[in-house]
Design a protein around this motif. Structure first.
Motif, PDB file in Angstrom:
ATOM      1  N   THR B  69       0.823  -1.209   0.000  1.00  0.00           N
ATOM      2  CA  THR B  69       0.000   0.000   0.000  1.00  0.00           C
ATOM      3  C   THR B  69       0.858   1.261   0.000  1.00  0.00           C
ATOM      4  O   THR B  69       0.339   2.365   0.160  1.00  0.00           O
ATOM      5  CB  THR B  69      -0.938   0.014   1.230  1.00  0.00           C
ATOM      6  N   ARG B  73      -1.281   3.372  -6.007  1.00  0.00           N
ATOM      7  CA  ARG B  73      -2.263   2.309  -6.251  1.00  0.00           C
ATOM      8  C   ARG B  73      -1.903   1.105  -5.381  1.00  0.00           C
ATOM      9  O   ARG B  73      -0.845   0.506  -5.582  1.00  0.00           O
ATOM     10  CB  ARG B  73      -2.211   1.876  -7.714  1.00  0.00           C
ATOM     11  N   PRO B  74      -2.758   0.716  -4.451  1.00  0.00           N
ATOM     12  CA  PRO B  74      -2.440  -0.480  -3.663  1.00  0.00           C
ATOM     13  C   PRO B  74      -2.449  -1.714  -4.580  1.00  0.00           C
ATOM     14  O   PRO B  74      -3.291  -1.813  -5.470  1.00  0.00           O
ATOM     15  CB  PRO B  74      -3.574  -0.565  -2.645  1.00  0.00           C
ATOM     16  N   ARG B  75      -1.494  -2.619  -4.356  1.00  0.00           N
ATOM     17  CA  ARG B  75      -1.421  -3.814  -5.200  1.00  0.00           C
ATOM     18  C   ARG B  75      -1.186  -5.049  -4.347  1.00  0.00           C
ATOM     19  O   ARG B  75      -0.479  -4.989  -3.347  1.00  0.00           O
ATOM     20  CB  ARG B  75      -0.278  -3.684  -6.204  1.00  0.00           C
ATOM     21  N   LYS B  76      -1.738  -6.126  -4.790  1.00  0.00           N
ATOM     22  CA  LYS B  76      -1.547  -7.381  -4.064  1.00  0.00           C
ATOM     23  C   LYS B  76      -0.505  -8.200  -4.821  1.00  0.00           C
ATOM     24  O   LYS B  76      -0.694  -8.501  -6.001  1.00  0.00           O
ATOM     25  CB  LYS B  76      -2.872  -8.144  -3.988  1.00  0.00           C
TER      26      LYS B  76
END
Lengths: 331, 112
Positions: B69, B73-76
């Motif tokens: 985070t 842009r939050p990314r997994k």
């Protein structure tokens, strides 16, 4: 978040188990954002969502277990049970409806034709209601059994159908089931019509109404109709059970056919079968039609008996031929 | 037209079998969904197939995931765990022997 994106994510996640909704929603949001350029416009969002496709299908892919009401493994037994239970319950409902309808309609001054129409309507409605009830309960039981993880025992070669089951000419299940329903329906209908004097076949001679049967014969007929109906039901049940013509079924069917022919011919020879008015009517009819002076109640009886005997002979002959054909063919 | 449709269906069937191996073998280093999409472009994996597949492989205990985070842009990020690595290696072996067998078969047919 863009409003359309929010709606899309909601449409996917609402179809998932509650505990997965939050995480899948976040993943989807991140995935969609990655598919979009910086400062995306409405068209970009539409393009990304269209690429992801229908929310229902995406949700199905997220859901790892297929959802169904009746599991594929139990579908065949479900259909088999439904095919037997639905018509039987429909038949029971018809009989109940005719019996209660008879009581409630007794006081209503309908014309004869209207009454017959009314009976048919009631019977149809009852059959539908019965079939729906049966379908509902059978479905419920199978759905619960499936949900509770009921599994049919593993298949072994012992489950293979025996060769003798495949021998013989097939009896279509649909025709047997139709036969069962019609038997229940007409037995119920005729008994009720016999009980209610003025419902039974009446011949109108100008304004005069002539009952077909004499009152004494009318009541004496009822047990015969019930026995005939029950035997017919039993024969149809055997046909449903065996599903193919075989020697025992052929013998039972022939015995039943001979029995009803004998009973019917016997009844036709009751001296008091027809009402006095009916006999007088046919006599005057015969008197008026000089060209065919031999038409009498006796003549009609004999003609009818001959027709029935021919029908019975055809029935016995056909079933014997089908049985012989099945026995002759190697399995 | 019907031939084309049939062919497309058969190709899709063929490709479907390769998806898991393609994804697993791309995840030696942590990657997020979209980057993986770009990387596996050659085998034409769709976003609506990949995202649920990643989740499934994680729930099967082959992948581990972590949210980043820190960025705008939050990314997994997903990566193979030990179990995933072992299974991926075995799958790779299986794939290679299958390819060899298939090649032999196809060459034999072509020689006829």
């Amino acid at each position: 978040m863009n409003e359309m994106m929010e709606r899309y994510i909601y449409d996917v996640t609402r179809r998932l188990p509650e505990k997965e909704r939050g995480e899948v929603g976040r993943e989807l949001e991140a995935g969609i954002n990655d598919m979009l350029p910086d400062n995306p416009g409405e068209q970009d969002v539409i393009a990304a969502l269209t690429t992801l496709g229908e929310p229902r299908i995406l949700a199905e892919r997220y859901r790892q277990k297929a959802r169904y009401l009746i599991s594929p493994a139990m579908f065949d037994p479900y259909i088999s049970v439904l095919k037997v239970v639905a018509p039987v319950v429909a038949g029971v409902f018809i009989v109940l409806a005719l019996l209660t309808g008879e009581r409630t309609m007794g006081s209503v001054p309908y014309a004869h034709f209207q009454r017959v129409v009314q009976i048919f309507a009631q019977a149809t409605e009852a059959a539908l209601a019965g079939a729906m009830q049966a379908a509902f309960w059978v479905t419920l039981v199978f759905a619960i059994a499936g949900r509770r993880g009921y599994k049919a025992k593993p298949w072994t070669v012992a489950d293979l159908p025996r060769p003798r089951d495949q021998k013989g000419v097939k009896i279509p299940r649909s025709s047997t089931v139709t036969g069962l329903i019609l038997t229940v329906f007409f037995t119920g209908l005729i008994v009720i019509m016999l009980l209610r004097d003025e419902w039974f076949l009446v011949f109108a001679n100008n304004s005069e109404i002539i009952p077909l049967f004499s009152p004494a014969a009318r009541l004496r007929l009822i047990p015969f109709i019930i026995i005939q109906g029950s035997l017919s039901f039993a024969v149809s049940a055997l046909k449903l059970y065996w599903a193919r013509w075989n020697l025992p079924l052929c013998i039972v069917n022939a015995a039943y056919t001979a029995f009803w022919l004998g009973v019917t011919v016997h009844i036709l020879h009751w001296p008091d079968l027809f009402s006095a008015e009916m006999i007088a009517f046919t006599d005057t009819l015969a008197g008026r039609l000089n060209t065919v002076p031999h038409i009498t109640a006796e003549g009609i009886k004999t003609g009818f008996a001959v027709l029935l005997a021919a029908a019975a002979a055809i029935e016995i002959g056909t079933s014997a031929w089908k049985t012989w054909k099945g026995m002759r063919t190697p399995a | 037209m019907a031939e084309d449709e049939l062919l497309q269906g058969l190709i899709a069937d063929l490709r479907r079998g390769t998806l898991v191996l393609a994804v697993l073998s791309s995840l030696n280093r942590p990657k997020y969904g979209y980057s993986l999409l770009q990387e596996t472009r050659g085998i034409r994996i769709e976003a609506n197939t990949l995202y649920p597949l990643l989740r499934r492989l994680e729930s099967q205990g082959l992948l581990q995931s972590q949210w980043d985070t820190a960025e705008n842009r939050p990314r997994k990020y997903y990566a193979l765990n030990d179990r995933g690595r072992t299974l991926c290696a075995r799958l790779r072996e299986e794939w290679r022997s299958m390819v060899r067998e298939m090649e032999n078969m196809l060459e034999g047919e072509e020689g006829l």
